[in-house]
Write an enzyme that holds these catalytic residues in place. Structure first.
Site, mmCIF file in Angstrom:
data_model
loop_
_atom_site.group_PDB
_atom_site.id
_atom_site.type_symbol
_atom_site.label_atom_id
_atom_site.label_comp_id
_atom_site.label_asym_id
_atom_site.label_seq_id
_atom_site.Cartn_x
_atom_site.Cartn_y
_atom_site.Cartn_z
ATOM 1 N N ARG A 1 -6.633 -0.418 -7.610
ATOM 2 C CA ARG A 1 -7.156 0.656 -6.690
ATOM 3 C C ARG A 1 -7.026 2.093 -7.478
ATOM 4 O O ARG A 1 -6.158 2.502 -8.202
ATOM 5 C CB ARG A 1 -6.066 0.913 -5.444
ATOM 6 C CG ARG A 1 -6.078 -0.477 -4.532
ATOM 7 C CD ARG A 1 -5.389 -0.182 -3.258
ATOM 8 N NE ARG A 1 -6.143 0.753 -2.412
ATOM 9 C CZ ARG A 1 -5.658 1.238 -1.365
ATOM 10 N NH1 ARG A 1 -4.417 1.209 -0.922
ATOM 11 N NH2 ARG A 1 -6.415 1.973 -0.650
ATOM 12 N N ASP B 1 -1.640 10.506 -2.239
ATOM 13 C CA ASP B 1 -1.874 9.691 -3.127
ATOM 14 C C ASP B 1 -2.242 10.284 -4.590
ATOM 15 O O ASP B 1 -2.218 9.487 -5.513
ATOM 16 C CB ASP B 1 -3.149 8.674 -2.854
ATOM 17 C CG ASP B 1 -2.586 7.631 -1.671
ATOM 18 O OD1 ASP B 1 -2.452 6.503 -2.155
ATOM 19 O OD2 ASP B 1 -2.648 8.196 -0.628
ATOM 20 N N ARG C 1 0.818 -1.119 -0.102
ATOM 21 C CA ARG C 1 -0.070 0.064 -0.027
ATOM 22 C C ARG C 1 0.811 1.128 -0.155
ATOM 23 O O ARG C 1 2.057 1.099 0.026
ATOM 24 C CB ARG C 1 -0.865 0.134 1.226
ATOM 25 C CG ARG C 1 -0.312 -0.341 2.512
ATOM 26 C CD ARG C 1 -0.753 0.159 3.862
ATOM 27 N NE ARG C 1 -0.532 1.749 3.714
ATOM 28 C CZ ARG C 1 0.686 2.145 3.880
ATOM 29 N NH1 ARG C 1 1.841 1.655 4.204
ATOM 30 N NH2 ARG C 1 0.562 3.416 4.002
ATOM 31 N N GLY C 2 0.288 2.400 -0.405
ATOM 32 C CA GLY C 2 0.937 3.629 -0.378
ATOM 33 C C GLY C 2 1.180 3.591 -1.863
ATOM 34 O O GLY C 2 1.840 3.209 -2.557
ATOM 35 N N ALA C 3 0.797 4.944 -2.362
ATOM 36 C CA ALA C 3 0.953 5.226 -3.617
ATOM 37 C C ALA C 3 2.062 4.880 -4.381
ATOM 38 O O ALA C 3 2.268 4.280 -5.488
ATOM 39 C CB ALA C 3 0.445 6.787 -3.989
ATOM 40 N N ASN D 1 -5.658 11.932 0.373
ATOM 41 C CA ASN D 1 -4.500 10.990 1.053
ATOM 42 C C ASN D 1 -5.550 10.307 2.163
ATOM 43 O O ASN D 1 -6.753 10.321 1.921
ATOM 44 C CB ASN D 1 -3.843 12.157 1.964
ATOM 45 C CG ASN D 1 -2.760 11.190 2.758
ATOM 46 O OD1 ASN D 1 -1.911 10.231 2.153
ATOM 47 N ND2 ASN D 1 -2.401 11.255 3.972
ATOM 48 N N LYS D 2 -5.317 9.549 2.811
ATOM 49 C CA LYS D 2 -5.897 8.498 3.747
ATOM 50 C C LYS D 2 -7.024 9.403 4.264
ATOM 51 O O LYS D 2 -6.678 10.553 4.902
ATOM 52 C CB LYS D 2 -4.976 7.773 4.756
ATOM 53 C CG LYS D 2 -5.637 6.791 5.311
ATOM 54 C CD LYS D 2 -6.103 5.588 4.414
ATOM 55 C CE LYS D 2 -6.898 4.519 5.132
ATOM 56 N NZ LYS D 2 -7.047 3.384 4.050
ATOM 57 N N GLN E 1 -2.974 2.473 10.548
ATOM 58 C CA GLN E 1 -1.641 2.449 10.144
ATOM 59 C C GLN E 1 -0.702 3.268 11.203
ATOM 60 O O GLN E 1 0.608 3.300 11.146
ATOM 61 C CB GLN E 1 -1.762 3.068 8.691
ATOM 62 C CG GLN E 1 -2.078 2.255 7.694
ATOM 63 C CD GLN E 1 -3.562 2.548 7.295
ATOM 64 O OE1 GLN E 1 -4.219 2.922 7.988
ATOM 65 N NE2 GLN E 1 -3.881 2.509 5.935
#
Length: 324
Positions: free
Chosen positions: A78, A212, A44-46, A222-223, A180
């Site tokens: 995604r 992201d 995960r994470g762009a 973002n998250k 996270q």
């Protein structure tokens, strides 16, 4: 610390759903399970998603499978992380140059991986300059080595500032539903001997987060929960920075209203970390993975080329006019 490795003709991903209790490396020789790993947030994470997808594209080439189909499958994993599409388009261009031969594609994926680490270190150096001495820094979600090819975006800034002796404490606020902050960010910081705690009362000197996808005017996704952090920072006069590589900037979007927001299964909220559901079956859950933060709440945008200041429509565009 890293979360992605290519050894021989096999891709290995550190299973982030098992952290911090267990470190499990999963092997992949087929691109389809990699798409599932992206979807289920094993990786995960762009930036990390982009790197993983580039290597997955190579797996398709090694197996002699259709690269168009592989790209389509990986792209559907995604929707919000623009690095995914950026990396796949770069791999597709390389495939056209080399006729789909595996070895040049592997070299290209390795280049994407190495460039991501270099970009993170560069933005870390730029971002450390805005961090005051004895800083107490707030960060949201995880934008570290685990979310990139290595070193990190927001945590890259924090790592570089810590190396310069500037960091007194890092506050990891919590991120639902995957937690996270406690599971990943605190894990990274403790591993690097950077003082960290979960969010608590106390003065915050600076907030820095990852991203992201960013629109041309500086609005960014973002998250989920990032917007609340930005609003609170703005209200209390705390500088709020975003750290991201240029590959995360999408100039085709005028503002944040055009950013596609991934909506995940609502059951993830009710059941993920509990032996029993935390809500009745009749309760419906709305589970967007990201929210969009307005550019007016941002003090500066940290990239590998330097720090952008308002007006962002000009400073972000200048990053791409610069051919360095």
């Amino acid at each position: 610390m890293d979360a992605i490795r290519w050894e021989g003709n096999t891709l290995y991903l550190l299973d982030q759903t098992k952290l911090p209790v267990t470190e499990v490396w999963l092997p992949y020789t087929d691109y389809r399970p990699v798409a599932d790993a992206i979807r289920t947030m094993v990786v995960r994470g762009a930036p990390a998603i982009g790197v993983a997808a580039a290597y997955a594209y190579c797996l398709a080439a090694l197996a002699g499978e259709g690269l168009d189909e592989a790209k389509e499958t990986l792209a559907a994993s995604r929707p919000t992380a623009v690095n995914l599409f950026w990396a796949l388009e770069r791999m597709e261009r390389k495939a056209k140059e080399c006729g789909g031969a595996a070895e040049p594609l592997i070299a290209e994926a390795k280049a994407i991986h190495a460039e991501d680490v270099a970009m993170c270190r560069a933005m870390g150096a730029h971002g450390a300059a805005v961090v005051p001495e004895h800083a107490r820094i707030l960060t949201h979600c995880n934008a570290g080595a685990l979310a990139t090819g290595g070193y990190g975006t927001a945590l890259g800034v924090i790592r570089a500032a810590h190396e310069a002796g500037k960091v007194n404490m890092v506050y990891c606020d919590e991120t639902r539903p995957l937690l996270q902050g406690a599971r990943l960010t605190a894990y990274e910081l403790v591993s690097d001997h950077i003082p960290a705690t979960l969010m608590a009362k106390g003065k915050i000197d600076l907030a820095v987060v990852g991203c992201d996808r960013m629109a041309a005017n500086g609005d960014f996704a973002n998250k989920i929960g990032t917007y609340s952090v930005a609003v609170n920072a703005h209200y209390h006069g705390i500088p709020f920075y975003v750290a991201l590589p240029c590959s995360t900037i999408d100039l085709s979007l005028a503002d944040g209203s055009g950013i596609p927001i991934e909506e995940r299964d609502g059951e993830e909220i009710k059941t993920m970390w509990y032996e029993k559901p935390m809500a009745l079956p009749e309760v419906k859950c709305y589970n967007p993975a990201f929210d969009v933060t307005d550019h007016e709440l941002i003090a500066g945008i940290v990239t590998e080329k330097g720090i952008c200041r308002p007006p962002y429509t000009k400073s972000l565009k200048a990053l791409f006019d610069d051919k360095k």
